[in-house]
Design an enzyme around this catalytic site. Structure first.
Site, mmCIF file in Angstrom:
data_model
loop_
_atom_site.group_PDB
_atom_site.id
_atom_site.type_symbol
_atom_site.label_atom_id
_atom_site.label_comp_id
_atom_site.label_asym_id
_atom_site.label_seq_id
_atom_site.Cartn_x
_atom_site.Cartn_y
_atom_site.Cartn_z
ATOM 1 C CG HIS A 94 -33.720 -29.182 -12.485
ATOM 2 N ND1 HIS A 94 -34.805 -28.884 -11.708
ATOM 3 C CD2 HIS A 94 -33.101 -30.217 -11.860
ATOM 4 C CE1 HIS A 94 -34.840 -29.681 -10.660
ATOM 5 N NE2 HIS A 94 -33.811 -30.513 -10.731
ATOM 6 C CG ASN A 96 -36.647 -30.449 -6.357
ATOM 7 O OD1 ASN A 96 -36.173 -29.675 -7.189
ATOM 8 N ND2 ASN A 96 -36.280 -31.715 -6.274
ATOM 9 C CG HIS A 116 -22.425 -24.515 -6.100
ATOM 10 N ND1 HIS A 116 -22.623 -25.831 -5.737
ATOM 11 C CD2 HIS A 116 -21.150 -24.210 -5.723
ATOM 12 C CE1 HIS A 116 -21.520 -26.296 -5.166
ATOM 13 N NE2 HIS A 116 -20.623 -25.341 -5.144
#
Ligand code: HDE
Length: 720
Positions: free
Chosen positions: A95, A168, A359
Site C-alpha cells: 500500500h 479494501n 492499525h
C-alpha cells in the site's frame, strides 16, 4: 480573528472535538491560531534556520572567495542539505502508493442497542475522519491505474479514542491465514532478480503462487474484474473484509461486517483504458479526488452493517471467520447507519498522507475482534510496521493524534513530543495519587469480551475453511455478459504474460476449470492453454500447501445480483466530457454546452489543436482548456462534437484517434446534428451510446448516456 460561535441548536453534536489540524471542523470562539496543532504552519515571510535565525542568503554556499572551495563552516548549507538527505521515511511495505482526504462521518441513528462505538451513538452525531486510499503492489511513485486491490483505510477520531477501519475495495482476500502474507506479497511484488514488473500481477511468480493456493480463487475473480480498475476513488465500494463484533453497554454482542457504499454508484474503466491512463496521467485517481474536493464535489459513502446474531454463526455454508468469503447481501441485508463525506484535502502530503499510521488493533469500546486468523495476524503486523516506519511515538504526530485525552506511563523514545511533567511514570503509585488510574467500573472503558476458548494448540486450518470455489463460481454467475468478457480478458492478459508453461496449465486446469467451465473455455481461446479437466483432480497439485476440500458442484447456481456493476449511475456529477473543437465551431454554442453540462455537475473541457483562445468565424473567442496533444481521450468519460466541425475534425488525426478510442472504450459520444457527417468518416460499427441531437438538446442527451457510463457491447470498429 475570533470566530463567531454558532447557536448551540444548529451545531451538530460531535463524537470527536475537531479534525486534527483543522480548526474549522468544529466552530468555537477560540482564535484559529491557538487551535492549530503545535507544528502546523502557514507560509511565512521570513526565511530562518531550524533554530529560528534569520537567513541572509540560502541560495549560495559560503566559499573562501567567489571562485574558491566551499567552507566546512557553512552551517546554513549544511543544515539545509543534511535535512534534505533525511527527508524520506521508508515507504510502506504494501500500500505504498496512496492518497488521502479529511472528512466527517455522520450517524443516521442511535445504535446504542447494538454497540457502544462512539460514532454510532445518535442521529446527527459527527465524527472527524481521515481516509487513505491506496494500491497494494506498486511503489510510492507507481501508477494509480494498476490492476490491483485498493486500500480503503478510515481513521475515526472519536470521543472514545481512535478507531481505524483498515479495509479494501474488495470484500475478500487472497489468503485465509496471516502467515501466508509475506509469501503472497513476495509473489506479487516485482520479481527480485530484476525488479520487474512494477505494480502488476501479470508475471510468473504471482500466478505460480496463486495456482498453488486455491483459497485465492474467489479473490482472483475480484481482481480480474473491473473492480480492480476503478473510474475514481469515489466510485468504489469499501469493505472491512473480516467479521468483527459489535458490543453494547450490557456486554451483549453480535457479529458484523462493515461496508462502504459510494453515493455516486460504482464505475470502472476498461483495461486498455487503464493501461493508457497509466502512461498519460499516472496520478489520475489522486488528481480526481483532489480536484473534486477542491471544487466542492465531496465524495460520499454510506456505512453499512451486516449483522449476524451469535446463534446464527454456524447457519452459513461457509465460515464467518474465513476472509475469502462474503455474506451475500441477499442473505443478510446491509443496514445503512451513517454517511462519510470527504470534504478537505490534506495541506501537506508527507505530514498527513505519508505519516498516517493505521492499525487494525486501533478499536474503541463497542467493537471487538473475531478469531479470523487473517485478522489476528494483522493485529500483530500493523503496530510492528508503524514502529519500524514511523517510530514509537507515531501516535503523537498530528495526523495520528487522538482527540480523546491520552494519558499513560509510556515515556521517551525517538522524537518524543509530549513534555510529560512530574516524576511519576509508573503504576501503582502514591506520589501522583494513583494517577493515571484504571477504569474498572466505567462502562465505556475498553475491555475484551470474555469469550470462552478451548481445544488443543494446532497449526491446522479449520475444515470449515476448505471450500475455495463456490463463491468464486457465485461471483462469475452474478456477472453480466460484458463483465464476464472483461474477467476472461483480464485472466488472459495476465496469463499471456506468464512464461512458465507449468504455471499457465496449473492456473487453467486447477483453478479456472473449478470456477466455471465457460471461464476456462474463454481464457483458453485467448491464451492457447488447453482445458484438460480430465487430467485435473478435484484437489489441486499435491504439493499445494493448503489443499482445498471437495469442489461443491451445487455452487453452479449460486448468484448475488449485488456483485454486478452493471447498473446505471445514480449521478453523473464529476464525470468529464471532452468537447472537440476546430475550425467551424461557434463560441456561443460551446459556452452554452459547457454551461448546460456544468448545471448537472458534469465537467466539460474544450479541446483544440492549440491552447490559448479559440476565435470563431464571427470573431467571438472562448478559452481552450487543453491542447489536443495534452488531451488524450482516456482522461474523459465522453466525447462531444459540436456543430460546424465535421470537416476540420475529419482532417485531424488526433481528433479521429480520440473518437476511435472513446468508441473502443465504450464511452458515450455526442454529436451535434450539423456535424453528423463526421460519423461517416469514423465508420463506427455500432450506434450504441452514440447520440446525435440539435445543440440545445445535446447536453441533456449526453447526460442520459453518461449515467450508463460505458456501452460495452459495441463491436470493434470495422476499420481496425
Ligand atoms: Fe494490510 N498491511 N495486511 N491488509 N493493509 C499494511 O501496514 C498486513 C490485509 C490494508 O493506507 C501494512 O501501514 C498483513 C487485508 C490497507 O496506510 C502492514 C495482512 C486488508 C493498508 C500490513 C494484511 C488489508 C494496509 C503496510 C495479512 C483488507 C494501507 C503498511 C494478514 C482488509 C493502510 C502499513 C494505509 C497496510 C499487513 C492483509 C488492508 C505491513 C500481515 C486483508 C488498506 O502492516
Amino acid at each position: 480573528m475570533a470566530k463567531t460561535k454558532k447557536p448551540a441548536a444548529d451545531k451538530p453534536r460531535t463524537s470527536g472535538q475537531a479534525t486534527p489540524q483543522d480548526p474549522d471542523a468544529v466552530e468555537t470562539d477560540t482564535p484559529k491560531t491557538e487551535q492549530l496543532a503545535p507544528f502546523s504552519q502557514a507560509p511565512g515571510e521570513r526565511l530562518t534556520t531550524n533554530q529560528g535565525v534569520a537567513v541572509s542568503d540560502d541560495q549560495s554556499s559560503l566559499k573562501s572567495h567567489p571562485r574558491g572551495p566551499t567552507l566546512l563552516e557553512d552551517i546554513l548549507m549544511r543544515e539545509k542539505i543534511t535535512h534534505f538527505d533525511h527527508e524520506r521515511i521508508p515507504e510502506r511495505v504494501v500500500h505504498a502508493r496512496g492518497t488521502a482526504a479529511h472528512g466527517v462521518f455522520e450517524c443516521y441513528d442511535d445504535l446504542s442497542a447494538l454497540t457502544m462505538a462512539a460514532p454510532l451513538q445518535g442521529k446527527g452525531l459527527q465524527t472527524p475522519v481521515f481516509v487513505r486510499f491506496s494500491t497494494v503492489a506498486g511503489s510510492r511513485g507507481s501508477t494509480d491505474l494498476a490492476r490491483d486491490v485498493r486500500g480503503f483505510a478510515v481513521k475515526f477520531y472519536t470521543s472514545a479514542g481512535v478507531w481505524d477501519l483498515v479495509g479494501n475495495n474488495m470484500p475478500v482476500f487472497f489468503i485465509q491465514d496471516a502467515n501466508k502474507f509475506p509469501d503472497l506479497i513476495h509473489a506479487v511484488k516485482p520479481e527480485p532478480n530484476n525488479e520487474i514488473p512494477q505494480a502488476a500481477s501479470a508475471h510468473d511468480t504471482f500466478w505460480d503462487f496463486v495456482s498453488l493456493t486455491p483459497e485465492s480463487a474467489h479473490m482472483l475473480m475480484w481482481v480480474m474484474s473491473d473492480r480492480a480498475i476503478p473510474r475514481s476513488l469515489a466510485t468504489m465500494e469499501g469493505f472491512g473484509v473480516h467479521t468483527f463484533r459489535l458490543v453494547n453497554a450490557k456486554g451483549e454482542w453480535c457479529f458484523v461486517k462493515f461496508h462502504w457504499k459510494p453515493l455516486k454508484g460504482m464505475a470502472s474503466l476498461v483495461w486498455e483504458e487503464a493501461q493508457l491512463v497509466s502512461g498519460k496521467d499516472p496520478d489520475f485517481h489522486r488528481r480526481d479526488l483532489f480536484e473534486a474536493i477542491e471544487r466542492g464535489d465531496f465524495p460520499e459513502w454510506e456505512l453499512g452493517l451486516q449483522i449476524v446474531e451469535e446463534k446464527d454463526e454456524h447457519n452459513f455454508d461457509f465460515d464467518l471467520l474465513d476472509a475469502t468469503k462474503i455474506i451475500p447481501e441477499e442473505v443478510v441485508p446491509i443496514r445503512r447507519v451513517g454517511k462519510m463525506t470527504l470534504n478537505r484535502n490534506p495541506d501537506n502530503f508527507f505530514a498527513e498522507t505519508e505519516q498516517v499510521a493505521f492499525h487494525t488493533g486501533h478499536i474503541i469500546p463497542g467493537i471487538d475482534f473475531t478469531n479470523d486468523p487473517l485478522l489476528q495476524g494483522r493485529l500483530f503486523s500493523y503496530i510492528d510496521t508503524q514502529l519500524r516506519r514511523v517510530g514509537p511515538n507515531f501516535h503523537e504526530l498530528p495526523i495520528n493524534r487522538s482527540l480523546a485525552t491520552v494519558d499513560n506511563n509510556q515515556r521517551d523514545g525517538f522524537a518524543r513530543q509530549t513534555i510529560n511533567k512530574g516524576r511519576v511514570a509508573y503504576f501503582p503509585n502514591s506520589l501522583a495519587r494513583g494517577c493515571p488510574m484504571h477504569s474498572p467500573e466505567a462502562a465505556d472503558a475498553f475491555r475484551s469480551l470474555a469469550l470462552e476458548e478451548s481445544g488443543a494448540k494446532t497449526r491446522e486450518r479449520s475444515p470449515s475453511f476448505a471450500d475455495h470455489f463456490s463463491q468464486a463460481t457465485m461471483f462469475w454467475n452474478s456477472m453480466s455478459d460484458w463483465e464476464k468478457d472483461h474477467i476472461a480478458g483480464a485472466f488472459s492478459f495476465e496469463l499471456n504474460n506468464v512464461v512458465d508453461e507449468g504455471v499457465r496449465k496449473r492456473v487453467m486446469n486447477e483453478i479456472l476449470v473449478n470456477i466455471h467451465p465457460k471461464l476456462a473455455t474463454l481464457v483458453s481461446a485467448q491464451t492457447g492453454i488447453a482445458v484438460d479437466p480430465a487430467g485435473t483432480p478435484d484437489n489441486p497439485t499435491p504439493s499445494a500447501p493448503t489443499p482445498s476440500g471437495p469442489i461443491k458442484r451445487d455452487a453452479v447456481n449460486l448468484a448475488s445480483a449485488a456483485l454486478s456493476m452493471d447498473k446505471p449511475a445514480p449521478t453523473v456529477k464529476g464525470r468529464k466530457v471532452g468537447i472537440l473543437i476546430g475550425y467551424g465551431a461557434e463560441a456561443a454554442e460551446l459556452t452554452a454546452l459547457v454551461d448546460a453540462l456544468a448545471a448537472t455537475g458534469v465537467l466539460a473541457e474544450l479541446i483544440a489543436p492549440a491552447a490559448g483562445l479559440f476565435t470563431d468565424a464571427r470573431g467571438k473567442t472562448v478559452k481552450v482548456n487543453r491542447a489536443a496533444p495534452n488531451a488524450p481521450s482516456v482522461i474523459y468519460d465522453a466525447a462531444l462534437v459540436p456543430s460546424g466541425v465535421a470537416k476540420s475534425l475529419a482532417e485531424s488525426g488526433q481528433a479521429l484517434r480520440f473518437l476511435a478510442e472513446a468508441y473502443r472504450h465504450g464511452k458515450p459520444i455526442a454529436v451535434a446534428t450539423a456535424s453528423a457527417d463526421l460519423l461517416k468518416t469514423c465508420d463506427f460499427a455500432s450506434s450504441d451510446g452514440i447520440v446525435i441531437a440539435e445543440p440545445g438538446k445535446l447536453a441533456a442527451e449526453l447526460i442520459g448516456a453518461l449515467a450508463q457510463h460505458r456501452f460495452p457491447n459495441r463491436r470493434k470498429p470495422r476499420k481496425e
